[in-house]
Design an enzyme around this catalytic site. Structure first.
Site, PDB file in Angstrom:
ATOM      1  N   SER A   1       0.301  -4.004 -49.634  1.00 40.46           N
ATOM      2  CA  SER A   1      -0.444  -5.132 -50.178  1.00 40.46           C
ATOM      3  C   SER A   1      -1.897  -4.729 -50.367  1.00 40.46           C
ATOM      4  O   SER A   1      -2.439  -3.930 -49.605  1.00 40.46           O
ATOM      5  CB  SER A   1      -0.348  -6.337 -49.226  1.00 40.46           C
ATOM      6  OG  SER A   1      -0.927  -7.481 -49.808  1.00 40.46           O
ATOM      7  N   ASP A   2      -2.507  -5.274 -51.396  1.00 35.63           N
ATOM      8  CA  ASP A   2      -3.923  -5.040 -51.640  1.00 35.63           C
ATOM      9  C   ASP A   2      -4.490  -6.284 -52.307  1.00 35.63           C
ATOM     10  O   ASP A   2      -3.779  -6.975 -53.038  1.00 35.63           O
ATOM     11  CB  ASP A   2      -4.139  -3.815 -52.531  1.00 35.63           C
ATOM     12  CG  ASP A   2      -5.583  -3.363 -52.511  1.00 35.63           C
ATOM     13  OD1 ASP A   2      -5.971  -2.714 -51.518  1.00 35.63           O
ATOM     14  OD2 ASP A   2      -6.334  -3.677 -53.453  1.00 35.63           O
TER      15      ASP A   2
END
Length: 192
Positions: A68-69
């Site tokens: 995730s970012d």
């Protein structure tokens, strides 16, 4: 079920994933998170979420790896984590009375098959008009210097909001659980 691995060192993402009551481990990927020339914010977060998951695939075969970012976008410009009081104050002054879009890239990579699901989940925060005194009181109280946008939505930062807009409030904190459940279901994992 393949073991779950969260490709992150973020305490916020760990706390969110724990809500699903599935066993998981964590490992921090070492990737270059630089923004590439002419890369949109949505493409950036999708690319980085996939790179984070892929960075751990060799060391964690036979896993479902969650990458995730997140970036915050204000007036068409990506704003990052402030890291200091002065930068946080400036971010909140700039955001006062405006809307901040949070784009969260999410990848679920099956390291056994190499198949992945990747998406970008948007969420918008419409900020109250804030005085310099309100901003300074907030920053001294919560010190959100490791948070994009300079606030903690899960804490006192919610007092800075006029309203929010989006399908998944957990994406604002950095891990969109509603979309992740869809991805895990596609991999044959039943929740609850």
């Amino acid at each position: 079920m393949l073991p779950l691995l969260l490709a992150s060192s973020s305490v916020y993402r760990r706390e969110l994933l724990a809500r699903l009551r599935l066993p998981f481990s964590c490992s921090s990927p070492d990737i270059d998170e630089s923004h590439q020339t002419d890369e949109s914010a949505a493409y950036l977060v999708k690319r980085l979420s996939l790179e984070k998951a892929r960075a751990l695939a060799h060391s964690h075969p036979d896993h479902l790896i969650i990458g995730s970012d997140q970036v915050a976008v204000l007036n068409g410009r990506i704003i990052g984590k402030p890291h200091t009081f002065d930068k946080a104050r400036q971010q909140l002054l700039d955001a006062s009375g405006a809307s901040v879009s949070f784009l969260t890239g999410l990848t679920l990579l099956n390291s056994r098959t190499g198949q992945h699901q990747t998406d970008c989940v948007p969420f918008t925060v419409h900020m109250r008009t804030l005085s310099a005194e309100q901003i300074e009181r907030y920053l001294h109280a919560e010190q959100p210097y490791d948070c994009a946008g300079s606030f903690k939505a899960e804490g006192l930062g919610v007092s800075l909001f006029q309203r929010t807009e989006g399908d998944d409030a957990t994406s604002l904190i950095g891990l969109p659980l509603i979309r992740l459940v869809d991805m895990l279901t596609h991999e044959g994992i039943s929740i609850p």
